[in-house]
Scaffold this active site. Structure first.
Site, PDB file in Angstrom:
ATOM      1  CB  CYS A 106      32.934  40.590  40.929  1.00 17.97           C
ATOM      2  SG  CYS A 106      33.186  41.633  39.089  1.00 17.97           S
ATOM      3  CB  ILE A 107      35.591  46.010  41.358  1.00  9.28           C
ATOM      4  CG1 ILE A 107      34.622  47.480  41.694  1.00  9.28           C
ATOM      5  CG2 ILE A 107      36.042  45.521  41.012  1.00  9.28           C
ATOM      6  CD1 ILE A 107      35.502  48.531  42.608  1.00  9.28           C
TER       7      ILE A 107
END
Lengths: 130, 142
Positions: A78-79
């Site tokens: 997840c960025i």
């Protein structure tokens, strides 16, 4: 069956990553498909390319990489969770003016939409939480 | 209460449960089990719910255990500078996330009543929680 794993626990601090990796290995050994592992919350630290654990402990990051190399398991990070914890790939590092980078392929920075899609296209999404 | 009274009550409960079940279908059930400040799990769970809703998925939220405290009014940013979750919760309606379930037992244990919460909720029993888990295609727990 097609499986996905959602990993929320930090490596070495919690049991979650060790258990998730063992579960992943057991899945492919039984002939199931492991589509992707999604790293979220403190689980994103599993993707740290600079991790250097003592030699007499399991190397979790290499473990995930091996799973990708041998079975094509996608490793999605997840960025939003990664960036705020100092985990950036080369592109993000340069965008944010940082000298080093801390994530590299096969780990890929991606959005939460990928997690939702993963959960909906798999027969089972198994969460390993802290 | 007479035997007949019990039977009637049980029948009504089943009917009420079935009514709720039909309302509770959806693509994603996000279970939130942590309060707003001790960890980022609540925020990150809500983020998943918002993203899924933004992609057109039907999302329900289930607040369990101390997660119920997320809905208590006035959960601001606080002196630690952590990002509060109240603003996110206020956006739920805009994202068409309108099914907010709270664990009845936890509400009781925490001394909370539905009127203490900032958003309209449905209190659910263990049986209804079990039902909600089977009527959503995907369940994610935070």
């Amino acid at each position: 069956m097609r499986y996905g794993i959602l990993l929320l626990g930090a490596p070495y601090s919690r049991q979650a990553s060790h258990s998730a990796l063992r579960f992943a290995r057991a899945l492919v050994a039984k002939g199931h498909i492991l589509d992707s592992v999604f790293f979220y919350h403190d689980g994103v630290y599993n993707a740290a390319r600079l991790a250097a654990p003592p030699q007499d402990e399991p190397h979790l990051m290499d473990g995930w990489k091996a799973l990708h190399d041998e079975h094509g398991v996608k490793l999605d990070v997840c960025i939003a969770a990664a960036l705020r914890r100092g985990l950036l790939n080369e592109t993000e590092a340069s965008r944010h003016g940082k000298e080093g980078y801390s994530i590299e392929a096969p780990f890929a920075l991606t959005g939460l939409g990928q997690l939702v899609d993963l959960g909906l296209r798999c027969d089972r999404l198994i969460t390993f939480a802290p | 209460m007479s035997k007949r009274g019990f039977a009637k009550e049980a029948e009504e409960e089943v009917r009420a449960m079935n009514d709720t079940q039909t309302d509770l279908q959806g693509d994603l059930l996000v279970i939130l089990r942590h309060g707003p400040h001790g960890s980022s799990l609540l925020r990150e769970g809500l983020d998943m719910a918002l993203v899924a809703a933004a992609f057109g998925r039907r999302v329900s939220l289930l607040f369990m255990g101390t997660g119920c405290t997320a809905l208590v009014s006035g959960q601001g940013q606080g002196p630690l500078g952590q990002k509060g979750t109240q603003a996110t919760l206020n956006m739920l309606e805009m994202y068409d996330i309108e099914t907010l379930l709270v664990e009845s037992e936890a509400m009781h244990a925490l001394g909370l009543k539905a009127c203490d919460l900032s958003l309209p909720v449905i209190e659910v029993s263990p049986a209804q929680i079990q039902a909600a888990m089977t009527t959503h295609r995907l369940v994610a727990t935070f």
